[in-house]
Design an enzyme around this catalytic site. Structure first.
Site, PDB file in Angstrom:
ATOM      1  N   HIS A 139       0.905  -1.398  -0.251  1.00  9.32           N
ATOM      2  CA  HIS A 139       0.096  -0.301  -0.067  1.00  9.32           C
ATOM      3  C   HIS A 139       0.916   1.051   0.047  1.00  9.32           C
ATOM      4  O   HIS A 139       0.321   2.163  -0.693  1.00  9.32           O
ATOM      5  CB  HIS A 139      -1.066  -0.754   1.375  1.00  9.32           C
ATOM      6  N   ASP A 181       3.436   9.420  -0.125  1.00  8.00           N
ATOM      7  CA  ASP A 181       1.719   8.705   0.005  1.00  8.00           C
ATOM      8  C   ASP A 181       2.176   7.255  -1.133  1.00  8.00           C
ATOM      9  O   ASP A 181       2.318   8.003  -3.098  1.00  8.00           O
ATOM     10  CB  ASP A 181       0.841   9.620   0.019  1.00  8.00           C
TER      11      ASP A 181
HETATM   12  C1  GDG Z   1      -2.096   3.476   3.231  1.00 12.18           C
HETATM   13  C2  GDG Z   1      -0.953   4.206   2.448  1.00 12.18           C
HETATM   14  C3  GDG Z   1      -2.938   4.169   0.288  1.00 12.18           C
HETATM   15  C4  GDG Z   1      -8.450   9.000   8.275  1.00 12.18           C
HETATM   16  N1  GDG Z   1      -9.271   9.972   9.141  1.00 12.18           N
HETATM   17  C5  GDG Z   1     -10.511   9.371   9.708  1.00 12.18           C
HETATM   18  C6  GDG Z   1     -10.545   8.347   8.891  1.00 12.18           C
HETATM   19  N2  GDG Z   1      -9.560   8.576   7.320  1.00 12.18           N
HETATM   20  C7  GDG Z   1      -9.421   7.801   6.842  1.00 12.18           C
HETATM   21  C8  GDG Z   1      -9.528   8.554   5.547  1.00 12.18           C
HETATM   22  C9  GDG Z   1      -8.959   7.191   4.883  1.00 12.18           C
HETATM   23  C10 GDG Z   1      -8.495   6.503   5.413  1.00 12.18           C
HETATM   24  O1  GDG Z   1      -8.237   6.372   6.708  1.00 12.18           O
HETATM   25  C11 GDG Z   1      -6.613   7.227   5.496  1.00 12.18           C
HETATM   26  O2  GDG Z   1      -6.171   6.776   3.477  1.00 12.18           O
HETATM   27  P1  GDG Z   1      -5.546   6.899   3.367  1.00 12.18           P
HETATM   28  O3  GDG Z   1      -4.895   6.413   1.677  1.00 12.18           O
HETATM   29  O4  GDG Z   1      -5.317   8.917   2.994  1.00 12.18           O
HETATM   30  O5  GDG Z   1      -3.925   6.919   3.809  1.00 12.18           O
HETATM   31  P2  GDG Z   1      -3.474   5.999   4.518  1.00 12.18           P
HETATM   32  O6  GDG Z   1      -3.865   5.336   6.072  1.00 12.18           O
HETATM   33  O7  GDG Z   1      -1.251   6.223   4.864  1.00 12.18           O
HETATM   34  O8  GDG Z   1      -2.959   4.110   4.213  1.00 12.18           O
HETATM   35  C12 GDG Z   1      -1.972   5.119   1.533  1.00 12.18           C
HETATM   36  C13 GDG Z   1      -3.751   3.529   1.167  1.00 12.18           C
HETATM   37  O9  GDG Z   1      -3.353   2.431   2.596  1.00 12.18           O
HETATM   38  C14 GDG Z   1      -4.367   2.390   1.034  1.00 12.18           C
HETATM   39  O10 GDG Z   1      -3.691   1.653  -0.519  1.00 12.18           O
HETATM   40  O11 GDG Z   1      -3.735   5.066  -0.166  1.00 12.18           O
HETATM   41  O12 GDG Z   1      -0.850   5.940   0.327  1.00 12.18           O
HETATM   42  O13 GDG Z   1       0.082   5.375   2.520  1.00 12.18           O
HETATM   43  O14 GDG Z   1      -9.732   6.776   3.983  1.00 12.18           O
HETATM   44  O15 GDG Z   1     -11.108   8.596   5.078  1.00 12.18           O
HETATM   45  N3  GDG Z   1     -11.706   7.851   8.543  1.00 12.18           N
HETATM   46  C15 GDG Z   1     -12.321   7.574   9.414  1.00 12.18           C
HETATM   47  N4  GDG Z   1     -12.514   8.542  10.894  1.00 12.18           N
HETATM   48  C16 GDG Z   1     -11.739   9.349  10.604  1.00 12.18           C
HETATM   49  O16 GDG Z   1     -10.708   9.746  11.570  1.00 12.18           O
HETATM   50  N5  GDG Z   1     -13.677   6.605   9.767  1.00 12.18           N
END
Ligand code: GDG
Length: 475
Positions: free
Chosen positions: A164, A372
């Site tokens: 990821h 990212d």
């Molecule tokens: C890894 C990789 C890759 C965030 N705050 C809250 C919340 N979130 C959710 C977001 C989003 C998820 O968490 C975060 O996903 P991201 O992709 O932005 O980042 P990482 O956590 O670093 O994820 C990344 C991902 O894996 C998938 O392959 O895209 O690059 O680092 O869905 O909305 N959800 C809730 N409350 C929050 O306060 N419910």
């Protein structure tokens, strides 16, 4: 299922989203993986989330109360092993190095040994649960050696891996003392899925330049005595579902309270785990610069930065927290008025619904990670917008999502002036332009969804051994 000719899917990830664990908090990924399991029946295998002082525990098997064909197998990890595996090596060494922060990546041999021990413990407990036809799909940097551990125990099933996070360029990867054994283990997977073509290029360069391996057609890789396939599978979201969620959430009390509190001011919104890969200090500097250079946004624009604390036991994360708090305080101290606070910085999480409603209120989605793998928030922000009056996405060129979301305002997050200028343009962009950009972006995220992602990965994994292997059932 025992006698079925259809293959069962076995998913391995560090944490398992078990039934009953606050469904509202489960992210899109957890929901999508559960759906992939529901299509074929299968097992989700991983850590229970609990640590114990004695040896790592036995398997706890649970059935999904809503679907008897889905099972969850978890176990407790020895506390010391977990520390070495999770904080020590996975998040203390791999995470920073793969996000191009070698200075933060502190290698200690005992941490690597803990990482290896936990991978062996996973393999040991998984083997008795596996059936001959199962297709195994392993997730993320915690489990690079898992296929090798399974093969060592004579597992012959198809095993795929999805990373990821970004794959680092070879010049950086070689700074890791155990780079060669890590890549040799990675190549024991039948299929290695990465987020972007850049990541694939980095791995291909390592194979070609560092270990003089062979690269063939269709992503074939032969090196270090192993043979595998590597390809990019950019992860997506369930765009239609997230749009509905955002629209429905408009009437929720939390969302209404946020809207009322804004008094028609422009909302700039950022949502990121509190992680140094997310570029938070630079983002706050850019907002500071915006208010300094374009006084018309003073008393007009409010930055809502939602940053739930993550990995709080790791020293670098605690330092980041202090830094971000200091910056938010400095901006508020300099620019706040009695009736306006420029930065609302929240160290807490919200339900997915409320988050969707908040994102919809954002006139600007500010997604500026330093690095990212993909960044799903960028895609969620687009999905959440009101088609008649959408906001503008300001997106770091260093997010995997920037490869697809070309109609966002793409910025270099380290260029504070550039980010501030993009923010200014986003805030004053006329509606027709906002609609035109949003339409293109929405088409992109609607075409490459979380379902097309998992289906194309699993199809490619099936194709790695096209003969005499059962296929997964397709919906
Ligand atoms: C890894 C990789 C890759 C965030 N705050 C809250 C919340 N979130 C959710 C977001 C989003 C998820 O968490 C975060 O996903 P991201 O992709 O932005 O980042 P990482 O956590 O670093 O994820 C990344 C991902 O894996 C998938 O392959 O895209 O690059 O680092 O869905 O909305 N959800 C809730 N409350 C929050 O306060 N419910």
């Amino acid at each position: 299922m025992g006698g079925s000719v259809l293959a069962r899917l076995v998913i391995v990830s560090n944490r398992v989203a078990r039934p009953g664990e606050a469904a509202a908090r489960a992210g899109g990924l957890a929901v999508a993986l559960r759906e992939a399991l529901a299509r074929n029946g299968g097992l989700w295998f991983g850590w229970s989330g609990e640590t114990v002082e004695g040896p790592s525990g036995p398997i706890d098997l649970q059935q999904d109360p809503r679907d008897s064909r889905i099972g969850y197998a978890t176990f407790d990890l020895n506390a010391g092993d977990h520390r070495a595996f999770y904080n020590g090596f996975a998040n203390g060494v791999i995470w920073p190095l793969f996000h191009l922060r070698p200075g933060l990546s502190v290698y200690h041999r005992p941490a690597f040994e803990g990482y290896s021990r936990v991978n062996a413990a996973f393999a040991e407990r998984l083997v008795p649960l596996l059936r001959a036809n199962d297709i195994v799909w392993v997730h993320d940097y915690h489990f690079i050696p898992l296929a090798a551990e399974l093969r060592r125990r004579n597992v012959r099933n198809r095993i795929g891996f999805f990373l990821h996070i970004p794959f680092p360029p070879p010049e950086l990867l070689v700074s890791l003392p155990v780079h060669k054994s890590l890549v040799a283990d990675l190549l024991r997977y039948d299929l290695i899925g990465l987020q972007t073509a850049d990541d694939v290029r980095s791995l291909a360069r390592y194979v070609g330049e560092e270990v003089k391996g062979r690269l063939g057609g269709m992503g074939r890789v032969e090196a270090l005595g192993q043979s595998s396939r590597v390809a990019a599978f950019p992860i997506g979201i369930d765009a239609a579902h997230f749009s509905r969620l955002a629209e429905e959430s408009a009437g929720r009390p939390e969302v209404q309270r946020l809207r009322d509190s804004l008094l028609n001011r422009d909302l700039v919104i950022g949502v990121d785990r509190l992680d140094y890969s997310k570029g938070l200090p630079q983002r706050l500097e850019a907002f500071h610069h915006l208010l300094g250079e374009w006084p018309e946004h003073r008393s007009r624009a409010t930055l809502l930065q939602i940053s739930p604390v993550s990995r709080g036991e790791v020293a670098q994360y605690r330092a980041l927290r202090r830094e971000v708090e200091g910056l938010a305080g400095r901006i508020n101290g300099r620019f706040a008025e009695a009736d306006w606070t420029p930065v609302r910085y929240l160290n807490r999480s919200f339900s997915r619904r409320v988050l969707a409603g908040f994102l919809r209120l954002g006139r600007v989605g500010l997604v500026t990670p330093a690095r990212d793998g993909m960044n799903l928030v960028a895609k969620e922000y687009i999905a959440a917008q009101n088609p008649a009056d959408p906001g503008v996405l300001v997106l770091s060129r260093f997010a995997g999502a920037a490869h697809e979301l070309r109609d966002a305002l793409i910025v270099n997050p380290f260029d504070i002036e550039e980010v501030a200028t993009a923010l200014h343009h986003a805030l004053i962009m006329p509606r027709e332009q906002r609609i035109a950009r949003w339409k293109t972006l929405m088409a992109v995220i609607s075409a490459n969804t979380i379902d097309t992602w998992s289906e194309s990965f699993l199809r490619a994994l099936e194709d790695t051994h096209p003969l005499a292997r059962p296929a997964l059932l397709r919906a």
